[in-house]
Scaffold this motif. Sequence first.
Motif, PDB file in Angstrom:
ATOM      1  N   ILE A 180      -2.767   2.116  -4.387  1.00  0.00           N
ATOM      2  CA  ILE A 180      -2.405   3.588  -3.818  1.00  0.00           C
ATOM      3  C   ILE A 180      -3.822   4.282  -3.362  1.00  0.00           C
ATOM      4  N   LEU A 181      -3.692   4.679  -2.171  1.00  0.00           N
ATOM      5  CA  LEU A 181      -4.725   5.099  -1.267  1.00  0.00           C
ATOM      6  C   LEU A 181      -4.807   6.598  -1.462  1.00  0.00           C
ATOM      7  N   THR A 182      -6.119   7.115  -1.649  1.00  0.00           N
ATOM      8  CA  THR A 182      -6.448   8.448  -1.543  1.00  0.00           C
ATOM      9  C   THR A 182      -7.764   8.762  -1.585  1.00  0.00           C
ATOM     10  N   ASP A 183      -8.262   9.947  -0.882  1.00  0.00           N
ATOM     11  CA  ASP A 183      -9.446  10.081  -0.726  1.00  0.00           C
ATOM     12  C   ASP A 183      -9.774  11.482  -1.674  1.00  0.00           C
ATOM     13  N   GLU A 184      -8.869  11.753  -2.560  1.00  0.00           N
ATOM     14  CA  GLU A 184      -8.957  12.950  -3.374  1.00  0.00           C
ATOM     15  C   GLU A 184     -10.080  12.592  -4.586  1.00  0.00           C
ATOM     16  N   SER A 185     -10.734  13.615  -5.124  1.00  0.00           N
ATOM     17  CA  SER A 185     -11.537  13.303  -6.115  1.00  0.00           C
ATOM     18  C   SER A 185     -10.911  13.375  -7.336  1.00  0.00           C
ATOM     19  N   VAL A 186     -11.777  12.526  -8.413  1.00  0.00           N
ATOM     20  CA  VAL A 186     -11.013  12.358  -9.625  1.00  0.00           C
ATOM     21  C   VAL A 186     -11.254  13.754 -10.571  1.00  0.00           C
ATOM     22  N   ILE A 190       0.991  -1.174  -0.120  1.00  0.00           N
ATOM     23  CA  ILE A 190       0.020  -0.018  -0.096  1.00  0.00           C
ATOM     24  C   ILE A 190       0.900   1.404   0.220  1.00  0.00           C
ATOM     25  N   ILE A 191       0.500   2.365  -0.635  1.00  0.00           N
ATOM     26  CA  ILE A 191       0.812   3.639  -0.575  1.00  0.00           C
ATOM     27  C   ILE A 191       0.080   4.392  -0.450  1.00  0.00           C
TER      28      ILE A 191
END
Length: 449
Positions: A185-191, A14-15
């Motif tokens: 790759i983990l993120t909660d940013e929106s596309v 995981i990143i």
Amino acid sequence: MMFWELPDDNSISIIEADSNLAITYAQLRDRVGSFREQLSSLSPKKQVGIIFARNTIDCVVAYLAALNNKDTVMLLDAGLTEEIKKDYIQTYNVDWVFDKELIRLENNEDDTLYPELAVLLTTSGSTGSPKLVQLSYNNLQSNAVSIANYLNITAMERPITTLSMAYSYGLSVINSHILQRATIILTDESVVSSRFWELFKTHEATSFAAVPYLYQMLYRLKFEQMELPSLRSFTQAGGRLAQNLAEYFYQAAKKKNCKFTMMYGQTEATARISYVPFDKLPEKMGSIGIAIPDGKIMLNEQTSELIYIGPNVMLGYAETRKDLTKGDILKGSLQTGDIGRIDEDGYFWLEGRIKRFIKLYGLRMNLDDLERYINTEFSMPVACVGSDDILSVIIEGEENVELKDSVRKKLKERYRIHHLNINIVFKDTFPLLENGKIDYGKLNKEGQI
């Protein structure tokens, strides 16, 4: 080996993109083991826990630890209101909660939870409803294996998260890639944010998953012009994608020399039911495709409802903790609620939802068909709701009298709907469920019809 039984190796598991933290599978295994010890110290019995999920390493660790400890874990989006969170905790008499830290709750329940019950997810059409989908360990594993099979997922993949892991589609991305020991790759940013695509490039993501609403946004952002050299594939599920957008993203995939896979599924089937192979998209555009490996789709002869049979079909629904003791109610057979047909090549096509109908002038009108028609004609986000005396068309954007007249005219020409029975409303943005789908219930409650 089950996907939650982690290997002791030094490949990157995981990143966490926002913190730029990377951990190996050996480190992930150690973290999961430590968290599992905390869970087992709370009680020797099988427990019910809640993870208020974010796309972080800590939440993935908590999830995998719950599976390894054989607890039943409910995944809920961390963005829910405090009132809704409390309702879930009280309704299911939860034993523990993870919301950035593990919290033990006092619980005197003297029950025996179904041993094979692993995960609880909200139904795709609800926000705050106590109704949950019950998934077994075999449901999770079989669906992960199937998805990895037809998408050809390998350890070389680097998917980036676009959806909450509390949503079955988002969770299936995590499950299927951990199974294959890929790097997530983990993120909660929106596309739709520039930051998301910066992280995509920095960490050399190879794939992403999105629902129709997000693809509408990517269309506006001119996705075909984005320079994404590491991209190998992208997938779509979570509702029907308009024909013109499906064609657009197929062409964009060809231009970028990668694959675009359109899929169909339900939370009640752990995530996936069918898919369209990329090489079949040109001739099967608009189809939901063929059943996933180990699954089977049939049509009810009387109603044309799609019936899905497979090892990934949920155990049943739950509305109280008592329901968690009942076991496998559905026995591998799911009535999808979708009306469909099958063509000469064995590909399935959806023709609407059983319950997404209104009756104007005594005639049944499929709201999905109306929505799809307007979307195709005008290439814009639109939602249709209504009652048996009026159709409401909600358009995302600023008030536009000319557009309103054009939509009303098209509906009158095609469907013979009198203009007095058409209510057209403009909204800045649609209310969305945690799974990224339009919240039709909220549109109704806000008085849009």
